[in-house]
Design a protein around this motif. Structure first.
Motif, PDB file in Angstrom:
ATOM      1  N   ALA A  38      -4.273  -4.240  -0.295  1.00  0.00           N
ATOM      2  CA  ALA A  38      -3.430  -3.329  -1.755  1.00  0.00           C
ATOM      3  C   ALA A  38      -4.034  -3.070  -2.633  1.00  0.00           C
ATOM      4  CB  ALA A  38      -1.860  -4.084  -2.140  1.00  0.00           C
ATOM      5  N   GLY A  39      -3.959  -2.539  -3.884  1.00  0.00           N
ATOM      6  CA  GLY A  39      -5.203  -2.066  -4.962  1.00  0.00           C
ATOM      7  C   GLY A  39      -6.227  -2.373  -4.778  1.00  0.00           C
ATOM      8  N   THR A  40      -7.097  -1.678  -4.072  1.00  0.00           N
ATOM      9  CA  THR A  40      -8.247  -1.986  -3.464  1.00  0.00           C
ATOM     10  C   THR A  40      -8.846  -0.113  -3.444  1.00  0.00           C
ATOM     11  OG1 THR A  40      -8.466  -2.020  -1.296  1.00  0.00           O
ATOM     12  CG2 THR A  40      -8.385  -3.852  -2.155  1.00  0.00           C
ATOM     13  N   GLY A  41      -7.736   0.511  -3.448  1.00  0.00           N
ATOM     14  CA  GLY A  41      -7.845   2.011  -3.588  1.00  0.00           C
ATOM     15  C   GLY A  41      -8.847   2.259  -1.408  1.00  0.00           C
ATOM     16  N   ILE A  42      -8.751   1.355  -0.600  1.00  0.00           N
ATOM     17  CA  ILE A  42      -9.331   1.583   0.647  1.00  0.00           C
ATOM     18  C   ILE A  42      -8.040   1.916   1.817  1.00  0.00           C
ATOM     19  CG2 ILE A  42     -11.303   0.454   0.321  1.00  0.00           C
ATOM     20  CD1 ILE A  42     -10.459  -1.791   2.029  1.00  0.00           C
ATOM     21  N   ALA A  43      -6.820   2.093   1.533  1.00  0.00           N
ATOM     22  CA  ALA A  43      -5.550   2.072   1.805  1.00  0.00           C
ATOM     23  C   ALA A  43      -6.142   4.221   2.708  1.00  0.00           C
ATOM     24  CB  ALA A  43      -4.394   1.972   1.814  1.00  0.00           C
ATOM     25  N   ALA A  44      -5.524   4.085   4.221  1.00  0.00           N
ATOM     26  CA  ALA A  44      -5.799   5.795   4.616  1.00  0.00           C
ATOM     27  C   ALA A  44      -4.454   5.959   4.300  1.00  0.00           C
ATOM     28  CB  ALA A  44      -6.145   5.571   5.969  1.00  0.00           C
ATOM     29  N   SER A  45      -3.738   7.273   4.471  1.00  0.00           N
ATOM     30  CA  SER A  45      -2.798   6.948   4.485  1.00  0.00           C
ATOM     31  C   SER A  45      -2.614   8.505   5.926  1.00  0.00           C
ATOM     32  CB  SER A  45      -3.008   8.356   2.863  1.00  0.00           C
ATOM     33  OG  SER A  45      -3.984   9.363   3.357  1.00  0.00           O
ATOM     34  N   VAL A  46      -3.427   8.271   6.390  1.00  0.00           N
ATOM     35  CA  VAL A  46      -3.020   9.674   7.687  1.00  0.00           C
ATOM     36  C   VAL A  46      -1.769   9.006   8.129  1.00  0.00           C
ATOM     37  CG1 VAL A  46      -3.967   9.495  10.333  1.00  0.00           C
ATOM     38  CG2 VAL A  46      -5.671   8.989   8.600  1.00  0.00           C
ATOM     39  N   SER A  47      -1.613   7.702   8.391  1.00  0.00           N
ATOM     40  CA  SER A  47       0.448   7.508   8.981  1.00  0.00           C
ATOM     41  C   SER A  47       1.299   7.929   7.921  1.00  0.00           C
ATOM     42  CB  SER A  47       0.027   6.214   9.383  1.00  0.00           C
ATOM     43  OG  SER A  47      -0.217   5.805  10.528  1.00  0.00           O
ATOM     44  N   PRO A  51      23.255   9.947  10.604  1.00  0.00           N
ATOM     45  CA  PRO A  51      23.541  10.922  10.312  1.00  0.00           C
ATOM     46  C   PRO A  51      22.268  12.374   9.494  1.00  0.00           C
ATOM     47  CG  PRO A  51      24.670   9.657   8.723  1.00  0.00           C
ATOM     48  CD  PRO A  51      23.226   9.108   9.834  1.00  0.00           C
ATOM     49  N   PHE A  52      21.033  11.741   9.975  1.00  0.00           N
ATOM     50  CA  PHE A  52      20.116  12.640   8.988  1.00  0.00           C
ATOM     51  C   PHE A  52      18.885  11.811   9.658  1.00  0.00           C
ATOM     52  CE2 PHE A  52      21.247   8.446   6.320  1.00  0.00           C
ATOM     53  CZ  PHE A  52      19.862   8.254   6.335  1.00  0.00           C
ATOM     54  N   LEU A  53      17.552  13.236   9.485  1.00  0.00           N
ATOM     55  CA  LEU A  53      16.576  12.200   9.858  1.00  0.00           C
ATOM     56  C   LEU A  53      15.953  11.707   9.127  1.00  0.00           C
ATOM     57  CD1 LEU A  53      14.181  13.194  12.646  1.00  0.00           C
ATOM     58  CD2 LEU A  53      13.515  14.697  10.785  1.00  0.00           C
ATOM     59  N   ARG A  54      15.259  10.089   9.687  1.00  0.00           N
ATOM     60  CA  ARG A  54      13.682   9.319   9.352  1.00  0.00           C
ATOM     61  C   ARG A  54      13.625   9.499  10.124  1.00  0.00           C
ATOM     62  NH1 ARG A  54      12.506   3.351  10.996  1.00  0.00           N
ATOM     63  NH2 ARG A  54      11.951   3.060   8.332  1.00  0.00           N
ATOM     64  N   THR A  55      11.682   9.821   9.335  1.00  0.00           N
ATOM     65  CA  THR A  55      10.499   9.025  10.267  1.00  0.00           C
ATOM     66  C   THR A  55       9.694   8.238   8.977  1.00  0.00           C
ATOM     67  OG1 THR A  55       8.780  10.858   9.263  1.00  0.00           O
ATOM     68  CG2 THR A  55      10.462  11.456  10.728  1.00  0.00           C
ATOM     69  N   SER A  56       8.501   7.333   9.975  1.00  0.00           N
ATOM     70  CA  SER A  56       8.635   6.335   9.137  1.00  0.00           C
ATOM     71  C   SER A  56       6.445   5.502   9.972  1.00  0.00           C
ATOM     72  CB  SER A  56       8.760   5.330   9.401  1.00  0.00           C
ATOM     73  OG  SER A  56       8.582   4.199   8.748  1.00  0.00           O
ATOM     74  N   VAL A  57       5.898   5.570   8.860  1.00  0.00           N
ATOM     75  CA  VAL A  57       4.902   4.659   9.441  1.00  0.00           C
ATOM     76  C   VAL A  57       5.122   3.477  10.113  1.00  0.00           C
ATOM     77  CG1 VAL A  57       3.467   5.719   7.164  1.00  0.00           C
ATOM     78  CG2 VAL A  57       4.805   3.241   7.293  1.00  0.00           C
ATOM     79  N   ILE A  90       0.843  -1.101   0.322  1.00  0.00           N
ATOM     80  CA  ILE A  90      -0.034   0.042   0.152  1.00  0.00           C
ATOM     81  C   ILE A  90       0.802   1.332   0.083  1.00  0.00           C
ATOM     82  CG2 ILE A  90      -1.857  -0.987   1.445  1.00  0.00           C
ATOM     83  CD1 ILE A  90      -1.163   0.189   3.724  1.00  0.00           C
ATOM     84  N   GLY A  91       2.024   1.345   0.034  1.00  0.00           N
ATOM     85  CA  GLY A  91       3.369   2.075  -0.178  1.00  0.00           C
ATOM     86  C   GLY A  91       2.501   3.357  -1.114  1.00  0.00           C
ATOM     87  N   PRO A  92       2.396   3.210  -2.219  1.00  0.00           N
ATOM     88  CA  PRO A  92       2.252   3.531  -3.326  1.00  0.00           C
ATOM     89  C   PRO A  92       1.279   4.455  -3.625  1.00  0.00           C
ATOM     90  CG  PRO A  92       3.518   2.126  -4.467  1.00  0.00           C
ATOM     91  CD  PRO A  92       3.427   0.994  -2.941  1.00  0.00           C
ATOM     92  N   GLU A  93      -0.015   3.693  -2.532  1.00  0.00           N
ATOM     93  CA  GLU A  93      -1.686   4.432  -2.670  1.00  0.00           C
ATOM     94  C   GLU A  93      -1.538   5.368  -1.805  1.00  0.00           C
ATOM     95  OE1 GLU A  93      -5.460   2.499  -1.348  1.00  0.00           O
ATOM     96  OE2 GLU A  93      -4.037   1.791  -2.464  1.00  0.00           O
ATOM     97  N   ILE A  94      -0.860   5.057  -0.758  1.00  0.00           N
ATOM     98  CA  ILE A  94      -0.965   5.628   0.844  1.00  0.00           C
ATOM     99  C   ILE A  94       0.352   6.694   0.378  1.00  0.00           C
ATOM    100  CG2 ILE A  94      -1.899   4.463   2.954  1.00  0.00           C
ATOM    101  CD1 ILE A  94       0.995   4.707   3.667  1.00  0.00           C
ATOM    102  N   THR A  95       1.103   7.089  -0.218  1.00  0.00           N
ATOM    103  CA  THR A  95       1.803   8.340  -0.944  1.00  0.00           C
ATOM    104  C   THR A  95       1.441   9.368  -2.031  1.00  0.00           C
ATOM    105  OG1 THR A  95       4.149   6.776  -0.549  1.00  0.00           O
ATOM    106  CG2 THR A  95       3.571   8.528  -1.626  1.00  0.00           C
ATOM    107  N   VAL A  96       0.472   8.596  -2.695  1.00  0.00           N
ATOM    108  CA  VAL A  96      -0.301   9.649  -3.662  1.00  0.00           C
ATOM    109  C   VAL A  96      -1.473  10.255  -2.677  1.00  0.00           C
ATOM    110  CG1 VAL A  96       0.798   8.053  -5.649  1.00  0.00           C
ATOM    111  CG2 VAL A  96      -1.704   7.536  -4.399  1.00  0.00           C
ATOM    112  N   LYS A  97      -2.169   9.532  -1.763  1.00  0.00           N
ATOM    113  CA  LYS A  97      -3.740  10.129  -1.447  1.00  0.00           C
ATOM    114  C   LYS A  97      -2.336  11.338  -0.240  1.00  0.00           C
ATOM    115  CE  LYS A  97      -6.434   6.172  -1.165  1.00  0.00           C
ATOM    116  NZ  LYS A  97      -6.458   5.432  -0.327  1.00  0.00           N
TER     117      LYS A  97
END
Length: 340
Positions: A310-319, A295-301, A20-27
């Motif tokens: 995945a691929g259903t279009g229902i993944a939430a992008s809040v995180s 050496p740098f800042l990294r955040t993550s879901v 779902i990474g690509p989907e939550i990112t575009v959202k």
């Protein structure tokens, strides 16, 4: 909106193409408020991203660039550094594939190279899949191990942030029995110093850090369990002698609530689930992981590839939105503190 040059550049590796990474990112990048706080640059595959835009039912334009400096960084346009490492005809969304494991690793590696060079200000990562990495013979089991290996950092420090609650972890992926064996006075002492340094880099001076108790009621002075008396208390006391503002052990059934309401700046959780449960019960979708000591800042879901949806279009992008915003929130202070 903040001037373009003042907004930090946040690199976003696409994650596993089958998840779902690509989907939550575009959202996430369809939201105007993201562009108000940062300049997001995707590291990924444009065919997969276009497919995700279709899954999500969005009207977005992909702008392919060779370097983050070439991005438009305008709402409605997603700037992307394209990697030709996914055969879209062979991609099976929701399935473990070696191709996807290798691709996910490639995106992270490129993001780290940009961050190490100072070309981007921080990284906000999307989900990857351990089985896909293994299928591709990638020599790392997950993000933390990749970040450690590719930066030469021995033991990155994980911190969760959700609302006003911050949680560090003394141990991570160990059985509970093995985790208890790692709770030593020396380790508690070392981690309190490391947690303090990490919070300083995020702009929090003289932080108050509580150490969670292990046993019920922190063992009631040894009545049921000696870990607090023999290991945790000595570690806290030794850190305090060095000027660290440490407290505890504080019973785990109250310490996280107290920190959420401002009594402490952070809590040192002793084992994986102790801190994870507290954070995710506070707000599951807004629990964001920050990897300190790099050496740098990294955040993550803090969720997985969710192959089942995945691929259903229902993944939430809040995180994903929160991970990007948190990277933007701390990026400037983190860079300034490193240079000081």
């Amino acid at each position: 909106m903040t001037e373009t040059s003042e907004r930090p550049i946040i690199a976003i590796p696409m994650g596993d193409p089958a998840g779902i990474g690509p989907e939550i990112t575009v959202k996430a990048l369809s939201k105007g408020e993201i562009y108000e706080v940062c300049r997001p640059i995707m590291i990924g595959n444009k065919e997969v991203m276009n497919q995700a835009i279709g899954f999500a039912g969005l009207d977005l334009y992909l702008n392919t660039v060779a370097n983050p400096s070439e991005g438009k960084y305008q709402h409605g346009t997603i700037d992307i550094i394209h990697s030709d490492n996914v055969d879209i005809q062979k991609l099976q969304v929701g399935e473990v594939q070696a191709m996807c494991g290798q691709a996910a690793f490639d995106y992270i590696k490129t993001s780290i190279e940009f961050a190490n060079a100072g070309i981007v200000d921080a990284i906000a990562t999307t989900p990857i899949n351990k089985e896909s990495l293994k299928a591709a013979n990638v020599p790392y089991i997950g993000h933390t191990e990749m970040l450690a290996g590719l930066t030469g950092v021995d033991d990155p420090l994980t911190m969760f942030e959700v609302h006003s609650l911050r949680i560090f972890f003394l141990t991570r992926h160990l059985s509970l029995k093995d985790a208890i064996g790692q709770i030593t006075a020396k380790r508690v002492y070392d981690y309190l110093h490391r947690c303090t340094a990490a919070l300083n880099l995020l702009g929090i001076d003289n932080p108050k850090i509580a150490v969670a108790g292990l046993n019920p009621h922190s063992g009631e002075h040894g009545l049921f369990g000696r870990e607090e008396v023999d290991e945790i208390e000595p570690g806290v006391k030794n850190a305090c002698k060095d000027g660290i503002h440490a407290f505890g052990p504080v019973p785990a059934d109250s310490v996280f609530h107290q920190a959420l309401h401002g009594k402490y700046d952070a809590v040192l959780s002793l084992y994986h689930d102790q801190g994870h449960i507290a954070a995710k019960m506070t707000d599951f979708e807004r629990t964001i992981s920050i990897t300190n000591g790099l050496p740098f800042l990294r955040t993550s879901v803090d969720h997985g590839t969710a192959f089942d949806i995945a691929g259903t279009g229902i993944a939430a992008s809040v995180s994903m939105e929160e991970a990007i915003k948190l990277a933007a929130k701390y990026a400037k202070q983190f860079r300034a503190a490193q240079k000081a």
